[in-house]
Design an enzyme around this catalytic site. Sequence first.
Site, PDB file in Angstrom:
ATOM      1  N   SER A 127      14.111  37.249  27.625  1.00  0.00           N
ATOM      2  CA  SER A 127      14.589  39.034  27.828  1.00  0.00           C
ATOM      3  C   SER A 127      16.067  38.592  27.618  1.00  0.00           C
ATOM      4  O   SER A 127      16.820  38.010  28.272  1.00  0.00           O
ATOM      5  CB  SER A 127      14.770  38.795  30.140  1.00  0.00           C
ATOM      6  OG  SER A 127      12.986  38.554  29.974  1.00  0.00           O
ATOM      7  N   ARG A 173      13.103  26.654  39.217  1.00  0.00           N
ATOM      8  CA  ARG A 173      12.092  28.402  39.942  1.00  0.00           C
ATOM      9  C   ARG A 173      11.084  27.578  40.453  1.00  0.00           C
ATOM     10  O   ARG A 173      10.471  27.122  39.647  1.00  0.00           O
ATOM     11  CB  ARG A 173      12.551  29.111  39.110  1.00  0.00           C
ATOM     12  CG  ARG A 173      14.006  29.588  38.341  1.00  0.00           C
ATOM     13  CD  ARG A 173      13.447  31.717  37.867  1.00  0.00           C
ATOM     14  NE  ARG A 173      14.645  31.034  36.777  1.00  0.00           N
ATOM     15  CZ  ARG A 173      14.347  32.481  35.688  1.00  0.00           C
ATOM     16  NH1 ARG A 173      13.309  32.212  35.410  1.00  0.00           N
ATOM     17  NH2 ARG A 173      15.288  32.595  34.864  1.00  0.00           N
ATOM     18  N   ARG A 211       8.013  27.788  26.684  1.00  0.00           N
ATOM     19  CA  ARG A 211       6.700  29.073  26.371  1.00  0.00           C
ATOM     20  C   ARG A 211       6.844  28.692  24.744  1.00  0.00           C
ATOM     21  O   ARG A 211       5.911  29.640  23.671  1.00  0.00           O
ATOM     22  CB  ARG A 211       7.250  30.315  26.800  1.00  0.00           C
ATOM     23  CG  ARG A 211       6.636  29.906  28.278  1.00  0.00           C
ATOM     24  CD  ARG A 211       7.213  31.963  28.364  1.00  0.00           C
ATOM     25  NE  ARG A 211       6.659  31.418  30.186  1.00  0.00           N
ATOM     26  CZ  ARG A 211       6.329  32.926  30.956  1.00  0.00           C
ATOM     27  NH1 ARG A 211       6.936  34.170  29.959  1.00  0.00           N
ATOM     28  NH2 ARG A 211       6.608  32.704  31.989  1.00  0.00           N
ATOM     29  N   ARG A 215       4.467  29.006  33.107  1.00  0.00           N
ATOM     30  CA  ARG A 215       5.419  29.287  34.432  1.00  0.00           C
ATOM     31  C   ARG A 215       4.491  28.069  35.387  1.00  0.00           C
ATOM     32  O   ARG A 215       3.679  27.595  36.074  1.00  0.00           O
ATOM     33  CB  ARG A 215       4.412  30.396  35.261  1.00  0.00           C
ATOM     34  CG  ARG A 215       4.650  30.949  36.421  1.00  0.00           C
ATOM     35  CD  ARG A 215       4.192  32.248  37.152  1.00  0.00           C
ATOM     36  NE  ARG A 215       3.479  33.106  36.110  1.00  0.00           N
ATOM     37  CZ  ARG A 215       5.351  34.206  35.926  1.00  0.00           C
ATOM     38  NH1 ARG A 215       6.203  33.788  36.128  1.00  0.00           N
ATOM     39  NH2 ARG A 215       4.868  35.358  35.351  1.00  0.00           N
ATOM     40  N   GLU A 233       5.984  37.132  27.608  1.00  0.00           N
ATOM     41  CA  GLU A 233       7.240  37.077  27.529  1.00  0.00           C
ATOM     42  C   GLU A 233       7.457  35.317  27.546  1.00  0.00           C
ATOM     43  O   GLU A 233       7.101  34.764  28.071  1.00  0.00           O
ATOM     44  CB  GLU A 233       8.105  37.218  28.936  1.00  0.00           C
ATOM     45  CG  GLU A 233       9.082  37.780  28.563  1.00  0.00           C
ATOM     46  CD  GLU A 233       9.534  37.212  30.406  1.00  0.00           C
ATOM     47  OE1 GLU A 233      10.945  37.063  30.732  1.00  0.00           O
ATOM     48  OE2 GLU A 233       8.846  37.593  31.935  1.00  0.00           O
TER      49      GLU A 233
END
Length: 421
Positions: free
Chosen positions: A350, A260, A388, A275, A347
């Site tokens: 999800s 991404r 992460r 990120r 986070e």
Amino acid sequence: MFDIKALRDNFEEVKTKLAKRGKDYNLEKFADLDKRRRELLNESEQMKAKQNAASKQVPILKKAGEDTTALMAEMKELAEAIKALEPQVRAIDEELEAFLMGIPNTPHESVPEGKDETDNVEIRKWGEPTKFDFEPKPHWDLGDDLGILDPATAVKIAGSRFMMLRGAGARIQRALISFMLDRHIAHGYEEIMPPYVANRPSMVGTGQLPDKEEDMYHLSNTDYYLIPTAEVPLTNMHREEIIDGARLPVKYVGYTPSFRKEAGAAGRDTRGLIRVHQFDKVEVFKLSRPENSYDELEKLTADAEDILQKLNLPYRVVNLCAGDLGFANSKTYDLEVWMPSYDRYVEISSCSNYESFQSRRAAIRFKDGADKPAFVHTLNGSALAVNRTTAAIIENYQQPNGTIKIPDVLIPYMGGQTLIS
């Protein structure tokens, strides 16, 4: 894709639900287009009825020896008028489809109202934030000290926001992937190793396109995109299929690298593993009967939580508010792991129910016996975001002397190694 029938039949209700997202989607445009389309179809049907009536009169008039010239001319005019309406209807259909592609999913009734992440609602916590009797370091500094994170070489090879893991850093990442896959297989998921690229129909089917076009890596001169998550190939395994209802729920788990164009914020997000443009994820995915999908969401979320609990990483679960929901999501739980360098939860997963939003776009249905096929509900979750998780282990398991303790469940996957030093 949005259910056009639901929008027609429950216009005000849908408008109210979408308003919870905090944005005007100009649904009046849909009403205008749909009204115009029905007017054109009605006009066409009336002319076809006249045409059929006239065609029945022709043989009667001929049999009676009467002149049919005027009637034949009228039929020709009607045929030309009907044909002239076809491109108008087709143009409206295309405009309606494009418009509906830009309408997000409606939030489930259990989704809290709110504008952004500050309005998300905490559901539960597990464990206590890690306490240290020394000054803890962020994972990017620890990774540099131990030689297991090498952003400089990654930048030289690829560019900013890429990361290279070395030695024990690469090994613990690989250990995490294997551990996560093994846990989910034990929970009844079928392991899938899918392609890492997907075509446009696959991206459209999951709602990645056209909504997130700017975030995708497109392979030039092709119809291919690098996948942003294994959700894309896992969902599209059954695109344009009708599944035997006896098979539901279908449960898949897949590991993939993901890509991404993460924008992020300036500051600490630009460092380390949180990120980056390329990251590893283990994704769990389900196809469910509509009446069971929210029970399946709870189970899927529990499967993701199981990984964090086995790793003994403190975390919390939050119910995303309507303003923070993803485009295709009807409801989402975020799992947030404790990160000492941030002094807050971050986070790491999800877990979402898309209801029939994706299955309408991808034409995925199920059928019981002689019943009419119906759209399945799709669900997926990160279980977990591997980069992460690595960052969380480095920070939460750091020792006063700068070494990193290996979580007990990973020691067999690390060949017996108990410490990164």
